[in-house]
Design a protein around this motif. Structure first.
Motif: not given
Length: 586
Positions: A35-36, A50-51, A22-25, A107-111
């Protein structure tokens, strides 16, 4: 003495596999944010936060990192308090390891190359704590004792359950572990079972005493919350006491718990109904003990004397008591159960199978399940040398042949709290919270028992009046019109067996019960005094829909409606709890 298991969790800054997130930026690119959260859905279970922090704000990485995570179970913090570096009990986790861009993408995040990404991972969280909310903050040490913190409010508080539920809400293929988490949460709820955060991360060792009330101790001393339930008849309800809410043995026992554990939030569920034994208890306990919503942590059961009065067989006593125990464990597997045995003027201090067979039968079942047993009737009679009807009557401890007055209730409570004091004063593990082992069924317990009132029959019967009250046993019952023969109610149910819960009088009535076209007549009557009485009218049926008609065919009075009451229907064998559907006869 035996080694008790401990709650142990291990922190690591590592990558989880087979995860859901469960992430969002944030759009405004803050310097520091959480981030979630992710949970692992295979292998060793865990949760990861994750931070990220702006590289421009960082003065060092690795062993010199000036940033990381703070984490603590939410309910260990004071209400409305902020999580900061010096929060008592908060774990500080320095971000000595960073996530590479490939891990961030996995992790499904944009670096974003202007940030360092870092994590905190907890593995081995006990299943009892899936609902525990973990509060986190990403921290940045700007200089000396000065810190700044993330402000990602909705992302900084997660539990295993909250992540699992979000996954389930998204639909599609749902991992088995997610379903397991949700089911466990529905059993245990949100209670946190440890009060010292270091116990999460540093396993402790040591020997502790054993007790059948281990879970009660952990709930009182660590969780600081206890739901205590009472399932019994009129003595448990408090009949004979001057004030059932304050001077009954039940009320005095709850009061003792509150006095001796003042820091614990103790709630009571009083599921006592006068004149009922284990046959009624086996069908009503789910509703009356609120097993679906408020699982008891400690339960007292008092049915021996009423089972004796109901005249049920020893085999039936064992079956119904085992049904109750196994049903309680199904909904509340950590509940500690105490059997309380009262007495009357005929049985006095006797507990053997000849003089008090229903008590002896309950004792056998209790021994099989390792339950605590307290013989309050025997103890009182022996303490006051009550050996006959004369010494019983002269003791000034009883209002009649069975119900204690205040002094008798106080003695019953004293015997019970003495056992509680002995057990809860042992050197028990405050973090031990262990599911009770359930042996194979030994006494033919019933399955899927339920009680249904007659409320939904309103306007559909002939010759009956519907009465609705708030009392546990009077929420919706039928009473025939005065002198009415031919009063009739018809319904369908799904299940393998059916019993009628009647309130029978010393005068008799006759009813004809037709089940799937086959009719049997029953004389509804109770010897000695009016009271609750069960009548089994069907058993061994296939688990399908059955049609039943109950008709009053004879009464002993043509002027009074007080000849019998149909209080409820008791159904077993339907895992879906379909219930009862009434057929309109008008």
């Amino acid at each position: 003495m035996k080694k008790m298991r401990f709650l142990s969790l291990f922190l690591a800054l590592l990558m989880l596999i087979s995860t859901f997130a469960i992430f969002s930026v944030s759009a405004d690119e803050p310097t520091l944010e959480v981030l979630g959260a992710q949970i692992r859905t295979s292998g060793t279970q865990g949760i990861r936060f994750i931070g990220r922090v702006k590289k421009s704000a960082v003065t060092g990485t690795g062993a010199s990192a000036n940033f990381g995570f703070l984490i603590i179970p939410q309910n260990l913090m004071e209400e409305n308090a902020a999580l900061v570096y010096n929060t008592s009990g908060a774990k500080k986790v320095q971000a000595t390891n960073l996530m590479p861009d490939t891990s961030v993408a996995a992790a499904g995040l944009t670096y974003d190359g202007s940030y360092y990404y870092f994590t905190v991972v907890l593995t081995g969280i006990p299943e009892d704590s899936y609902g525990t909310t973990l509060a986190t903050k990403a921290y940045l040490n700007t200089s000396g004792t000065n810190y700044t913190y993330s402000n990602s409010t909705e992302k900084e508080k997660r539990s295993i359950y909250s992540v699992a539920q979000t996954i389930a809400d998204q639909g599609g293929s749902i991992p088995t572990f997610v379903t397991t988490v949700i089911n466990k949460y529905n059993q245990v709820g949100t209670d946190m079972l440890v009060a010292d955060i270091d116990r999460w991360f540093s396993p402790t060792s040591g020997s502790y005493a054993s007790s059948a009330l281990q879970n009660t101790y952990a709930r009182l001393t660590t969780a600081k919350k206890l739901n205590v339930g009472y399932l019994g008849g009129s003595i448990t309800k408090g009949v004979g006491a001057s004030n059932q809410s304050t001077t009954s043995w039940r009320a005095l026992t709850t009061s003792w718990l509150k006095t001796n554990f003042p820091a614990a939030n103790i709630t009571e569920v009083n599921a006592a109904i006068g004149g009922t034994g284990s046959v009624f208890g086996a069908y009503r306990l789910v509703d009356d003990l609120k097993l679906k919503t408020i699982q008891p942590d400690l339960l007292f059961i008092d049915f021996a004397i009423n089972d004796q009065y109901d005249g049920i067989t020893v085999a039936e006593v064992k079956s119904y008591i085992e049904t109750i125990i196994r049903t309680v464990y199904e909904y509340s597997p950590y509940c500690d159960i105490i059997m309380v045995y009262t007495t009357d003027r005929s049985r006095l201090n006797k507990t053997d199978s000849t003089n008090y067979p229903c008590l002896a039968a309950q004792h056998q079942v209790a021994t099989t399940y390792g339950l605590t047993e307290i013989y309050v009737g025997k103890l009182l009679c022996e303490e006051y040398k009550i050996t006959s009807t004369t010494t019983w009557d002269n003791s000034n401890l009883f209002a009649d042949i069975v119900h204690p007055v205040d002094a008798g209730h106080a003695k019953y409570a004293g015997y019970i709290t003495s056992v509680l004091n002995t057990e809860l004063s042992k050197n028990l593990n405050p973090y031990g919270y262990v599911k009770h082992s359930i042996p194979s069924a030994s006494y033919s317990p019933l399955s899927y028992t339920a009680r249904y009132f007659f409320n939904a029959s309103k306007g559909k019967t002939t010759g009956f009046n519907l009465y609705e009250d708030t009392n546990l046993d009077e929420k919706g019952y039928l009473k025939p019109n005065a002198g009415e023969t031919g009063a009739k109610v018809k319904f369908t149910f799904v299940g393998t067996g059916l019993q009628l819960w009647t309130y029978a009088r010393t005068v008799s009535s006759t009813i004809k019960v037709t089940v799937d076209g086959s009719s049997t007549n029953y004389t509804i009557q109770r010897g000695g005094s009016d009271g609750n009485k069960p009548y089994r009218v069907a058993s061994g049926l296939s688990n399908t829909t059955h049609t039943v008609t109950i008709e009053v065919t004879a009464t002993s009075s043509t002027s009074s409606s007080n000849v019998l009451d149909l209080m409820a229907l008791m159904v077993e064998g339907d895992p879906n709890f379909t219930g009862v559907s009434f057929i309109n006869l008008n």
